[in-house]
Design a protein around this motif. Structure first.
Motif, PDB file in Angstrom:
ATOM      1  N   ILE A 189      -7.820  -4.087  -3.035  1.00 11.92           N
ATOM      2  CA  ILE A 189      -6.676  -3.719  -2.207  1.00 11.92           C
ATOM      3  C   ILE A 189      -5.699  -4.890  -2.152  1.00 11.92           C
ATOM      4  N   ASP A 190      -4.547  -4.720  -2.785  1.00  8.78           N
ATOM      5  CA  ASP A 190      -3.492  -5.722  -2.742  1.00  8.78           C
ATOM      6  C   ASP A 190      -2.427  -5.214  -1.778  1.00  8.78           C
ATOM      7  N   PRO A 191      -2.300  -5.822  -0.599  1.00  9.29           N
ATOM      8  CA  PRO A 191      -1.365  -5.291   0.402  1.00  9.29           C
ATOM      9  C   PRO A 191       0.078  -5.265  -0.064  1.00  9.29           C
ATOM     10  N   LEU A 192       0.434  -6.114  -1.034  1.00  4.02           N
ATOM     11  CA  LEU A 192       1.806  -6.111  -1.535  1.00  4.02           C
ATOM     12  C   LEU A 192       2.121  -4.841  -2.321  1.00  4.02           C
ATOM     13  N   LYS A 193       1.079  -4.144  -2.766  1.00  2.00           N
ATOM     14  CA  LYS A 193       1.287  -2.953  -3.592  1.00  2.00           C
ATOM     15  C   LYS A 193       1.006  -1.659  -2.844  1.00  2.00           C
ATOM     16  N   ILE A 194       0.755  -1.762  -1.540  1.00  2.86           N
ATOM     17  CA  ILE A 194       0.428  -0.580  -0.743  1.00  2.86           C
ATOM     18  C   ILE A 194       1.688  -0.033  -0.077  1.00  2.86           C
ATOM     19  N   ASP A 195       1.920   1.271  -0.220  1.00  7.08           N
ATOM     20  CA  ASP A 195       3.020   1.950   0.470  1.00  7.08           C
ATOM     21  C   ASP A 195       2.490   2.362   1.840  1.00  7.08           C
ATOM     22  N   THR A 196       2.607   1.434   2.799  1.00  9.90           N
ATOM     23  CA  THR A 196       1.966   1.634   4.102  1.00  9.90           C
ATOM     24  C   THR A 196       2.405   2.908   4.810  1.00  9.90           C
ATOM     25  N   PRO A 197       3.701   3.221   4.921  1.00 12.53           N
ATOM     26  CA  PRO A 197       4.072   4.463   5.611  1.00 12.53           C
ATOM     27  C   PRO A 197       3.468   5.695   4.942  1.00 12.53           C
ATOM     28  N   ALA A 198       3.417   5.702   3.620  1.00 10.60           N
ATOM     29  CA  ALA A 198       2.900   6.873   2.905  1.00 10.60           C
ATOM     30  C   ALA A 198       1.401   7.032   3.111  1.00 10.60           C
ATOM     31  N   ILE A 199       0.665   5.926   3.028  1.00 13.05           N
ATOM     32  CA  ILE A 199      -0.794   6.066   3.181  1.00 13.05           C
ATOM     33  C   ILE A 199      -1.173   6.403   4.617  1.00 13.05           C
ATOM     34  N   ALA A 200      -0.340   5.995   5.576  1.00 11.00           N
ATOM     35  CA  ALA A 200      -0.634   6.331   6.969  1.00 11.00           C
ATOM     36  C   ALA A 200      -0.413   7.813   7.248  1.00 11.00           C
ATOM     37  N   GLN A 219      -8.115  19.622   1.645  1.00 16.62           N
ATOM     38  CA  GLN A 219      -7.377  20.768   2.174  1.00 16.62           C
ATOM     39  C   GLN A 219      -6.113  20.313   2.893  1.00 16.62           C
ATOM     40  N   ALA A 220      -6.176  19.153   3.553  1.00 11.23           N
ATOM     41  CA  ALA A 220      -5.024  18.657   4.312  1.00 11.23           C
ATOM     42  C   ALA A 220      -3.923  18.126   3.397  1.00 11.23           C
ATOM     43  N   VAL A 221      -4.302  17.386   2.368  1.00 13.04           N
ATOM     44  CA  VAL A 221      -3.282  16.761   1.506  1.00 13.04           C
ATOM     45  C   VAL A 221      -2.866  17.665   0.362  1.00 13.04           C
ATOM     46  N   ARG A 222      -3.725  18.665   0.045  1.00 14.50           N
ATOM     47  CA  ARG A 222      -3.445  19.606  -1.042  1.00 14.50           C
ATOM     48  C   ARG A 222      -3.200  18.889  -2.372  1.00 14.50           C
ATOM     49  N   LYS A 223      -3.996  17.895  -2.610  1.00 17.08           N
ATOM     50  CA  LYS A 223      -3.963  17.143  -3.866  1.00 17.08           C
ATOM     51  C   LYS A 223      -5.386  16.811  -4.260  1.00 17.08           C
ATOM     52  N   ASP A 224      -5.558  16.415  -5.524  1.00 20.33           N
ATOM     53  CA  ASP A 224      -6.864  15.938  -5.956  1.00 20.33           C
ATOM     54  C   ASP A 224      -7.178  14.615  -5.279  1.00 20.33           C
ATOM     55  N   ILE A 225      -8.453  14.369  -5.075  1.00 16.53           N
ATOM     56  CA  ILE A 225      -8.888  13.110  -4.468  1.00 16.53           C
ATOM     57  C   ILE A 225      -9.688  12.331  -5.500  1.00 16.53           C
ATOM     58  N   ARG A 226      -9.268  11.109  -5.743  1.00 20.85           N
ATOM     59  CA  ARG A 226     -10.027  10.213  -6.625  1.00 20.85           C
ATOM     60  C   ARG A 226     -10.631   9.113  -5.772  1.00 20.85           C
ATOM     61  N   ARG A 227     -11.946   8.981  -5.850  1.00 25.82           N
ATOM     62  CA  ARG A 227     -12.639   8.020  -5.003  1.00 25.82           C
ATOM     63  C   ARG A 227     -12.853   6.702  -5.731  1.00 25.82           C
ATOM     64  N   VAL A 228     -12.712   5.608  -4.975  1.00 27.26           N
ATOM     65  CA  VAL A 228     -12.977   4.270  -5.500  1.00 27.26           C
ATOM     66  C   VAL A 228     -13.758   3.505  -4.441  1.00 27.26           C
ATOM     67  N   VAL A 229     -14.350   2.395  -4.854  1.00 24.67           N
ATOM     68  CA  VAL A 229     -15.118   1.542  -3.930  1.00 24.67           C
ATOM     69  C   VAL A 229     -14.361   0.230  -3.751  1.00 24.67           C
ATOM     70  N   ALA A 230     -14.204  -0.198  -2.494  1.00 27.29           N
ATOM     71  CA  ALA A 230     -13.489  -1.432  -2.196  1.00 27.29           C
ATOM     72  C   ALA A 230     -14.323  -2.325  -1.291  1.00 27.29           C
ATOM     73  N   ASN A 231     -13.938  -3.569  -1.238  1.00 24.41           N
ATOM     74  CA  ASN A 231     -14.601  -4.572  -0.405  1.00 24.41           C
ATOM     75  C   ASN A 231     -14.604  -4.120   1.060  1.00 24.41           C
ATOM     76  N   PRO A 232     -15.770  -4.077   1.722  1.00 31.39           N
ATOM     77  CA  PRO A 232     -15.818  -3.590   3.114  1.00 31.39           C
ATOM     78  C   PRO A 232     -14.978  -4.429   4.076  1.00 31.39           C
ATOM     79  N   GLU A 233     -14.895  -5.734   3.844  1.00 33.43           N
ATOM     80  CA  GLU A 233     -14.057  -6.569   4.705  1.00 33.43           C
ATOM     81  C   GLU A 233     -12.589  -6.173   4.574  1.00 33.43           C
ATOM     82  N   ASP A 234     -12.150  -5.915   3.342  1.00 32.37           N
ATOM     83  CA  ASP A 234     -10.757  -5.531   3.123  1.00 32.37           C
ATOM     84  C   ASP A 234     -10.449  -4.191   3.778  1.00 32.37           C
ATOM     85  N   ILE A 235     -11.342  -3.205   3.611  1.00 26.67           N
ATOM     86  CA  ILE A 235     -11.103  -1.887   4.207  1.00 26.67           C
ATOM     87  C   ILE A 235     -11.013  -1.993   5.722  1.00 26.67           C
TER      88      ILE A 235
END
Length: 601
Positions: free
Chosen positions: A97-108, A149-165
């Motif tokens: 997770i690189d915070p500089l590359k996250i679209d915060t309003p969109a992911i929220a 069902q809520a986002v009406r898109k495919d979901i791709r799962r990944v694993v990230a550092n628990p501290e970062d999440i």
């Protein structure tokens, strides 16, 4: 770590991983011994009871704390390596997770904060067709159908550092919430619904939006985030419908966030209040400063500068970290030869020493570090700056104030009556300031200052263009140093490679330096945000004015001949200095070619 052909354990019986599940799988995959596993389980009896993990830490973090050694390659199993292992076990991609590359309003807007917290997941990417969800529980699937069902898109799962999440879930949602509420919205998804009347009702002061608690939180986050990311500058730039925030890191600008238009105005106003600027004045440029603390409690100063643009008031904040501004010559990037030449010039009792280069080339850092090393109880060091970029107790500092006619020239005139030994002039911009610098040098003072020229020899002709007679330049100028800042290779991931003969020839033309046995190339890792570069170092061109060079400073001074003779007397061009850093494995040919002017030899 283990290669991908290693057989991984079967999935656990339960969806939520326990410490015992993790330890058993690590033993089965050959990463740790049974004895290591028992040691970890014994040290964390509460977490290993089988009823899930402790609320504070993921089982993976408990294993990482033990700092076990991998039986496969002998390396320490830290949290990042364990997260990579967990991703392979779960059959999912690892995600940093690189915070500089996250679209915060969109992911929220993808899910509520409560839903993200309950399931330990975080949206990290959104495309037209899919949403990428990071988690630390690759076998837990109970939330997937509801979210799909809520986002009406495919979901791709990944694993990230628990501290970062854990950290970024809190940070991203708090920021999105603050922006939304400052915009008049009621949820992270309302960040784009601007209600100007609601915004104006947020406070009761002359500039209510700037003092709103949500705006205060946004500004606090912005500053702390910039410190955390090693930013040197923060740009807050109004656009047609949004306000864009960018950070300059290692000399390169990165997009960070986009605020709704009115939130951007409120953030700028809040910063103007902190910097003691006139909040009501938006038509004229203003300068100010803020002194605050970093997360580690160390003090840091910010210089604020505003200017009116087509879409509103733009603000740039330059961050002056004392640890960055005051460095040893080795930390600045001086070679042994550079250091000796520079110290020889600056240890003279009187004369003028100039540092040249474009804005952002590290001139201020060089001057502050030099003055700090020259400072002693026996010397009176005085500076005149525009503005004072860092308050240093060892100096007597004065700031230019054009509104009361305190210019560089007038400031130097005042300093000369203060019995100084060394004077630092922030910049020689005009004839009057140059004349005062010459006068100070002629009356027995060492003067350090800066000029905006591309290389060292050009500083001599620049002084003549300003109107300083050649005989005064011969009598006062001791030497000139041109400099640039080049990004240095990340020590954590740089790799040796075959030399690129053509690139090396381009860099060292016409000196034809011998080709090194190998070059080092950028790779990219977590430490350097996959850029391959981490930090910057100076590249220097130092011209000490010998008797032979001094005699060339006449009305008919030929710049090219002066430059050639300076090379003969040992001056290395910026590119040749950069080539030495390439040969030493500190940076790349491409980086030196990017930051240095083409050789004029």
């Amino acid at each position: 770590m283990a290669n991908d052909t290693v057989t991984m354990p079967a999935p656990p019986h339960r969806q939520t991983l326990t410490l015992r599940d993790i330890c058993s799988a690590l033993v089965e995959s050959g990463e740790i011994t049974q004895q290591d596993a028992e040691k970890v389980l014994t040290a964390n009896l509460g977490a290993a009871s089988g009823a899930g993990h402790t609320p504070q830490r993921h089982p993976l973090e408990l294993v990482a704390i033990a700092a076990l050694t991998s039986q496969r390659d002998g390396r320490t199993l830290d949290l990042e390596r364990l997260t990579h292992w967990l991703a392979r076990w779960g059959g999912q991609d690892y995600y940093h997770i690189d915070p500089l590359k996250i679209d915060t309003p969109a992911i929220a807007r993808v899910m509520s904060y409560a839903f993200a917290q309950r399931h330990g997941i975080l949206a990290v990417e959104i495309t037209p067709n899919e949403v990428v969800i990071a988690s630390t529980e690759p076998f837990k699937r109970e939330w997937e159908s509801n979210l799909r069902q809520a986002v009406r898109k495919d979901i791709r799962r990944v694993v990230a550092n628990p501290e970062d999440i854990r950290r970024y879930t809190v940070e991203f949602y708090q920021l999105a919430s603050s922006v939304s509420k400052a915009s008049g919205g009621q949820s992270p998804g309302g960040a784009g619904n601007q209600n100007f009347e609601q915004l104006l009702d947020l406070g009761a002061s002359e500039n209510p939006d700037a003092n709103d608690q949500h705006v205060v939180k946004i500004v606090d986050w912005l500053l702390q985030y910039a410190f955390d990311q090693r930013a040197s500058d923060i740009h807050i730039e109004p656009r047609r419908t949004v306000t864009q925030v960018r950070f300059r890191i290692d000399g390169v600008l990165h997009n960070v966030y986009e605020f709704p238009e009115h939130v951007g105005v409120a953030v700028t106003s809040r910063l103007k209040i902190l910097g003691r600027l006139n909040v009501a004045e938006k038509r004229r440029p203003q300068d100010g400063r803020i002194k605050t603390r970093k997360p580690d409690n160390s003090e840091v100063e910010l210089r604020l500068a505003t200017m009116p643009t087509a879409f509103g008031e733009k603000m740039v904040m330059r961050i002056f970290d004392p640890e960055v501004l005051l460095k040893s010559f080795e930390q600045l990037g001086f070679s042994k030869e550079d250091r000796e030449r520079w110290q020889t010039m600056t240890s003279r009792p009187h004369g003028i020493v100039l540092v040249t280069g474009p804005t952002g080339s590290g001139k201020t850092t060089t001057l502050y570090s030099t003055l700090k090393q020259l400072a002693s109880p026996e010397l009176n060091i005085c500076t005149i700056e525009d503005p004072i970029e860092m308050v240093e107790p060892a100096f007597n500092q004065m700031q230019v104030q054009t509104n009361i006619d305190l210019t560089f020239a007038h400031g130097v005139r005042a300093l000369l009556r203060q019995d100084p030994d060394i004077i630092m002039i922030g910049e020689i911009r005009d004839l009057e300031t140059a004349e005062m610098a010459v006068q100070a040098a002629l009356t027995g003072h060492l003067v350090l200052s800066t000029l905006h020229t591309n290389d060292a020899p050009s500083a001599i002709t620049r002084l003549m263009e300003l109107g300083i007679p050649p005989y005064l330049i011969r009598a006062t100028v001791l030497g000139v140093m041109a400099q640039r800042l080049a990004r240095t290779l990340c020590p954590h991931c740089k790799q040796p490679g075959e030399p690129d003969a053509q690139a090396w020839q381009t860099l060292t033309r016409p000196w034809k330096a011998p080709l090194p046995r190998q070059f080092h190339h950028p790779v990219g890792c977590l430490e350097c945000r996959n850029t391959g570069y981490l930090g910057r170092a100076g590249v220097y061109e130092i011209m000490a004015l010998s008797d032979k060079l001094t005699r060339q400073i006449t009305d008919r001074c030929e710049l090219e001949q002066l430059r050639l003779d300076a090379y003969k007397e040992g001056m290395k061009s910026l590119r040749l200095s950069g080539a030495q850093k390439v040969a030493a494995g500190l940076t790349t040919v491409e980086e030196i070619l990017r930051v240095t002017p083409e050789s004029q030899r």
